[in-house]
Design a protein around this motif. Structure first.
Motif, PDB file in Angstrom:
ATOM      1  N   ASP A   1      77.655  23.809  18.925  1.00 31.67           N
ATOM      2  CA  ASP A   1      77.780  23.728  17.471  1.00 31.67           C
ATOM      3  C   ASP A   1      78.255  22.347  17.021  1.00 31.67           C
ATOM      4  O   ASP A   1      77.972  21.925  15.899  1.00 31.67           O
TER       5      ASP A   1
ATOM      6  N   THR B   1      74.966  20.426  16.525  1.00 31.49           N
ATOM      7  CA  THR B   1      73.833  20.927  15.745  1.00 31.49           C
ATOM      8  C   THR B   1      73.672  20.196  14.413  1.00 31.49           C
ATOM      9  O   THR B   1      72.564  20.132  13.869  1.00 31.49           O
ATOM     10  N   GLY B   2      74.757  19.642  13.887  1.00 37.55           N
ATOM     11  CA  GLY B   2      74.631  18.874  12.657  1.00 37.55           C
ATOM     12  C   GLY B   2      73.789  17.624  12.815  1.00 37.55           C
ATOM     13  O   GLY B   2      73.313  17.057  11.818  1.00 37.55           O
TER      14      GLY B   2
ATOM     15  N   LEU C   1      71.018  17.694  14.660  1.00 31.79           N
ATOM     16  CA  LEU C   1      69.672  18.173  14.928  1.00 31.79           C
ATOM     17  C   LEU C   1      68.979  18.506  13.608  1.00 31.79           C
ATOM     18  O   LEU C   1      69.634  18.937  12.651  1.00 31.79           O
ATOM     19  N   ASP C   2      67.664  18.341  13.565  1.00 28.52           N
ATOM     20  CA  ASP C   2      66.966  18.730  12.342  1.00 28.52           C
ATOM     21  C   ASP C   2      66.802  20.255  12.299  1.00 28.52           C
ATOM     22  O   ASP C   2      67.181  20.971  13.236  1.00 28.52           O
ATOM     23  N   GLY C   3      66.250  20.750  11.205  1.00 30.48           N
ATOM     24  CA  GLY C   3      66.178  22.187  10.996  1.00 30.48           C
ATOM     25  C   GLY C   3      65.435  22.928  12.081  1.00 30.48           C
ATOM     26  O   GLY C   3      65.845  24.034  12.487  1.00 30.48           O
TER      27      GLY C   3
ATOM     28  N   TRP D   1      65.132  22.233  15.295  1.00 29.55           N
ATOM     29  CA  TRP D   1      65.890  22.359  16.531  1.00 29.55           C
ATOM     30  C   TRP D   1      67.150  23.190  16.345  1.00 29.55           C
ATOM     31  O   TRP D   1      67.596  23.864  17.278  1.00 29.55           O
ATOM     32  N   ARG D   2      67.704  23.211  15.137  1.00 25.94           N
ATOM     33  CA  ARG D   2      68.815  24.126  14.891  1.00 25.94           C
ATOM     34  C   ARG D   2      68.359  25.572  15.028  1.00 25.94           C
ATOM     35  O   ARG D   2      69.053  26.406  15.622  1.00 25.94           O
ATOM     36  N   ASN D   3      67.185  25.877  14.481  1.00 25.54           N
ATOM     37  CA  ASN D   3      66.648  27.230  14.631  1.00 25.54           C
ATOM     38  C   ASN D   3      66.292  27.524  16.084  1.00 25.54           C
ATOM     39  O   ASN D   3      66.501  28.649  16.565  1.00 25.54           O
TER      40      ASN D   3
ATOM     41  N   VAL E   1      67.748  26.393  18.753  1.00 21.99           N
ATOM     42  CA  VAL E   1      68.985  26.668  19.468  1.00 21.99           C
ATOM     43  C   VAL E   1      69.514  28.062  19.125  1.00 21.99           C
ATOM     44  O   VAL E   1      69.911  28.836  19.995  1.00 21.99           O
ATOM     45  N   ALA E   2      69.528  28.375  17.820  1.00 18.60           N
ATOM     46  CA  ALA E   2      70.069  29.666  17.388  1.00 18.60           C
ATOM     47  C   ALA E   2      69.209  30.831  17.872  1.00 18.60           C
ATOM     48  O   ALA E   2      69.724  31.824  18.410  1.00 18.60           O
TER      49      ALA E   2
ATOM     50  N   TYR F   1      62.968  19.229  23.338  1.00 16.32           N
ATOM     51  CA  TYR F   1      64.356  19.598  23.079  1.00 16.32           C
ATOM     52  C   TYR F   1      65.301  18.606  23.743  1.00 16.32           C
ATOM     53  O   TYR F   1      66.322  18.220  23.164  1.00 16.32           O
TER      54      TYR F   1
END
Length: 355
Positions: free
Chosen positions: A22, A25-26, A28-30, A32-34, A36-37, A107
């Protein structure tokens, strides 16, 4: 092992790590955030700085007494644990959190960008004593070069950090653009212990215990990488290339170089680009950090090792904080003259990293 309390010492291998994904993640773009989640992806817990993997991951008094602390996650934590107590002039940061990522090259490229931005924003911007080793993808050469081009000119960046365990040795021609990009930016290439866990640690296959796996960093991987860089002509092709082996030991070097020179004399025609003795190339273009120092306590025996090394020129002091490799590093310092100690703990690194 803690760094020596010596004014203006340079510590060439100080581990830092985000406490969890976490933190990154800030950066990372949207997409790659998705990624990861949705994929439940995390950072490897063994990359937080605890050796062995079952060691405590919080700085309890028991963990501190045993030298089993996690790598610092903030500048303040590193100041309290190392920078101020040791009186360091400079600390070169190593973040190996991206080493054991999955096999997705896209990634990996996104994660290494995030790690580098985190290092620049949360570390270098807050303490003038800090310098960074940037990380780059290992699965995509073009992406690795692009990352060096993106952040390699930052004045606080001094090194490109690469894992010592790889798909192909770093001397292989396919990696040449990465080495060239590092040299063009005046950066050292740092080969650090560990890498992708799925790689066989030995020529005869995968290891089966942590002990075997740990030993292979210097026994097999580091020696193979050094041999590859020389024999496959990396130093001839990139004359300005400087390489540091981090957390791989150094006491094995004399025996390897003796055999390397001996065999080169017999089969030099196979490698015409190796224009001189391999030992001379290594002494000119390669350095080794002092942790772990696999040395005996006897001062005379340590002096013999130094004689075989050709002096203290190849050595750069490193605490490898927060890892504890035992008393070998202190035994080394105790065996040095005042001038040698100053060279190992400061002057060698200042010249090598152009600090």
């Amino acid at each position: 092992m803690s760094a020596p309390t010596l004014t203006s010492a340079v510590d060439c291998d100080v581990h830092v790590a985000p406490a969890h994904l976490d933190v990154l993640t800030g950066y990372l773009d949207g997409y790659w955030r998705n990624y990861v989640a949705d994929g439940g992806i995390t950072l490897s817990p063994t990359q937080a700085g605890a050796y062995p993997p079952t060691a405590p991951t919080s700085a309890t008094p028991e963990a501190r007494a045993a030298g089993l602390l996690p790598a610092a996650g903030t500048v303040d934590a590193l100041r309290d644990a190392l920078l101020d107590p040791a009186g360091l002039r400079t600390a070169v940061l190593s973040c190996t959190s991206a080493f054991p990522v999955n096999r997705n090259p896209y990634y990996e490229a996104a994660l290494t960008r995030a790690v580098n931005d985190w290092l620049l924003e949360h570390w270098l911007a807050h303490d003038a004593r800090l310098r960074a080793s940037i990380v780059v993808p290992t699965l995509d050469t073009r992406a690795a070069v692009a990352e060096i081009e993106r952040v390699g000119a930052h004045p606080g960046v001094v090194q490109v950090l690469l894992p010592v365990r790889t798909d192909a040795p770093w001397g292989n021609v396919r990696h040449r653009p990465v080495l060239e990009a590092a040299a063009e930016h005046g950066l050292v290439v740092g080969l650090h212990a560990w890498g992708r866990a799925g790689h066989a640690g030995t020529p005869s296959g995968l290891t089966h215990t942590y002990l075997e796996d740990y030993l292979t960093n210097s026994q097999v991987a580091a020696q193979a990488q050094l041999t590859s860089l020389v024999a496959e002509g990396a130093f001839a092709a990139v004359p300005d290339l400087r390489v540091t082996f981090l957390e791989c030991g150094f006491s094995w070097l004399p025996a390897l170089l003796w055999r390397f020179d001996k065999d080169w004399k017999g089969v030099w025609r196979e490698v015409p680009w190796v224009a001189g003795r391999p030992s001379e190339i290594v002494r000119e273009q390669v350095r080794f950090t002092t942790a772990p120092a696999a040395l005996p306590p006897d001062r005379d025996r340590i002096r013999e090792v130094l004689e075989l090394l050709g002096g203290t020129g190849p050595l750069l002091w490193a605490s490898d904080h927060p890892h504890d490799h035992g008393p070998g590093g202190q035994w080394l310092l105790d065996a040095l003259t005042d001038d040698e100690r100053t060279a190992v703990t400061r002057d060698n690194a200042v010249a090598w990293y152009r600090l």
